[in-house]
Design a protein around this motif. Structure first.
Motif, PDB file in Angstrom:
ATOM      1  N   GLU A  20       0.824  -1.208   0.000  1.00  8.54           N
ATOM      2  CA  GLU A  20       0.000   0.000   0.000  1.00  8.54           C
ATOM      3  C   GLU A  20       0.860   1.262   0.000  1.00  8.54           C
ATOM      4  O   GLU A  20       0.564   2.229  -0.728  1.00  8.54           O
ATOM      5  N   ASP A  21       1.911   1.271   0.798  1.00  8.60           N
ATOM      6  CA  ASP A  21       2.800   2.439   0.831  1.00  8.60           C
ATOM      7  C   ASP A  21       3.471   2.659  -0.528  1.00  8.60           C
ATOM      8  O   ASP A  21       3.637   3.795  -0.980  1.00  8.60           O
TER       9      ASP A  21
ATOM     10  N   MET B 111       2.301   1.726  -3.497  1.00  8.40           N
ATOM     11  CA  MET B 111       1.305   2.183  -4.465  1.00  8.40           C
ATOM     12  C   MET B 111       1.052   3.682  -4.329  1.00  8.40           C
ATOM     13  O   MET B 111       0.899   4.399  -5.325  1.00  8.40           O
ATOM     14  N   ILE B 112       1.040   4.169  -3.073  1.00 10.75           N
ATOM     15  CA  ILE B 112       0.768   5.589  -2.826  1.00 10.75           C
ATOM     16  C   ILE B 112       1.975   6.452  -3.164  1.00 10.75           C
ATOM     17  O   ILE B 112       1.870   7.460  -3.871  1.00 10.75           O
ATOM     18  N   ASN B 113       3.132   6.046  -2.684  1.00 11.58           N
ATOM     19  CA  ASN B 113       4.329   6.886  -2.819  1.00 11.58           C
ATOM     20  C   ASN B 113       4.995   6.797  -4.191  1.00 11.58           C
ATOM     21  O   ASN B 113       5.637   7.753  -4.629  1.00 11.58           O
ATOM     22  N   CYS B 114       4.848   5.653  -4.851  1.00 12.62           N
ATOM     23  CA  CYS B 114       5.517   5.475  -6.144  1.00 12.62           C
ATOM     24  C   CYS B 114       4.545   5.520  -7.325  1.00 12.62           C
ATOM     25  O   CYS B 114       4.972   5.376  -8.482  1.00 12.62           O
ATOM     26  N   ASN B 115       3.267   5.657  -7.014  1.00 15.39           N
ATOM     27  CA  ASN B 115       2.238   5.745  -8.063  1.00 15.39           C
ATOM     28  C   ASN B 115       2.282   4.529  -8.990  1.00 15.39           C
ATOM     29  O   ASN B 115       2.257   4.645 -10.215  1.00 15.39           O
TER      30      ASN B 115
ATOM     31  N   SER C  12       3.832  -2.726  -7.845  1.00 24.27           N
ATOM     32  CA  SER C  12       4.209  -2.484  -6.449  1.00 24.27           C
ATOM     33  C   SER C  12       4.765  -3.741  -5.797  1.00 24.27           C
ATOM     34  O   SER C  12       5.710  -3.676  -5.002  1.00 24.27           O
TER      35      SER C  12
END
Length: 294
Positions: free
Chosen positions: A61-62, A64-68, A74
């Motif tokens: 999840e981190d 997916m959010i931080n690396c788009n 991911s």
């Protein structure tokens, strides 16, 4: 210190987490000191006692959010990140095993099959563990549902073969969820045909019954020829409802990773726990039973 263990892999939904839970309980019953390590950064619902969790290092999840990135990208990123930070894994494994005389570790890995067929990170991580005197066996779980569909079974044969060649570890292929196989309908052949991967030409012939699949008969035949040319595949049926089936899997895995040869006393314990293993196992999966049940 020598550490024995299993690398538990398989497609999504094949029952890896459930397998680790059952195997952890079974091995503890045999008196072994067992640790389960979760290396799946997308698995936040663990049913076993987790000794080490990749979530302490990274999670999907981190990323997916931080690396788009999407879910698949991911997951690849997380595994490559683990490879780059192997020291984290090494140090934490030393912490949980240093006080044990004979530690045994189950590694619960992600279900994304590309990680085992196309990418090298998992393979590299395993090779690094082997260099640290880890005696590992790769346990590849395949949902027994795929036995009910010839085209899907051919697909998992190719997947299993590709994984064996890529990972380069002692390998045990297991049909999971055998306790549910009755729900999938009657099999085209008896169980021995699928576990021993017998003459696949008979399987290809059944594709003619489906107009869509008949178009790809030649392709499936070529895939079957490749599988049979390598002659590496066989499968072990696992019914978690039957104690003898679980113990039989442990016996096969112990031979594959070498645990058997250093701990022969455990075989006597297994026989006392599982009864007369070979007799029970054969009774569970005789051809006559297959004809009646499937």
């Amino acid at each position: 210190m020598t550490v024995f263990g299993q690398i538990v892999i398989g497609p999504p939904g094949s029952g890896k987490t459930k397998y680790c839970t059952i195997m952890q309980e079974a091995l503890k019953t045999l008196g072994r000191t067992v640790f389960v390590v979760n290396l799946d950064p997308a698995n936040d619902r663990l049913t076993y006692d987790c000794a080490l969790n990749i979530f302490d290092l990274i999670n999907i999840e981190d990323v997916m959010i931080n690396c788009n990135l999407g879910p698949n990208g991911s997951l690849v990123y997380c595994v490559e990140f683990l490879e780059q930070n192997f020291d984290w894994l090494k140090e934490n494994l030393m912490k949980i095993t240093k006080k044990c005389e004979r530690p045994y570790i189950l590694f619960d890995l992600p279900g994304q099959v590309e990680l085992y067929t196309h990418y090298n990170s998992i393979k590299n991580i395993m090779q690094k563990l082997i260099s640290l005197d880890y005696r590992l066996c790769c346990v590849n779980l395949i949902d027994s549902y795929y036995l009910s569909d010839p085209s899907k079974f051919i697909s998992v044969l190719l997947l299993s073969l590709s994984t064996m060649l890529q990972i380069e570890l002692p390998h045990v292929n297991i049909f999971s969820k055998m306790d549910l196989i009755k729900q999938y309908g009657k099999l085209a052949f008896n169980l021995d045909f699928y576990t021993d991967v017998l003459d696949l030409n008979y399987l290809v012939d059944t594709l003619e019954d489906d107009k869509i699949l008949a178009k790809y008969k030649n392709l499936n035949k070529k895939i079957c020829d490749v599988v049979q040319d390598f002659s590496l595949l066989s499968f072990l049926p696992l019914n978690i409802q039957k104690r003898s089936s679980i113990v039989k899997c442990i016996q096969i895995i112990d031979k594959a990773n070498g645990y058997l040869y250093g701990h022969l006393d455990d075989q006597e314990i297994m026989e006392s726990v599982g009864g007369t293993i070979d007799m029970e196992y054969n009774d569970d999966y005789t051809k006559e039973d297959d004809d009646d049940e499937f």
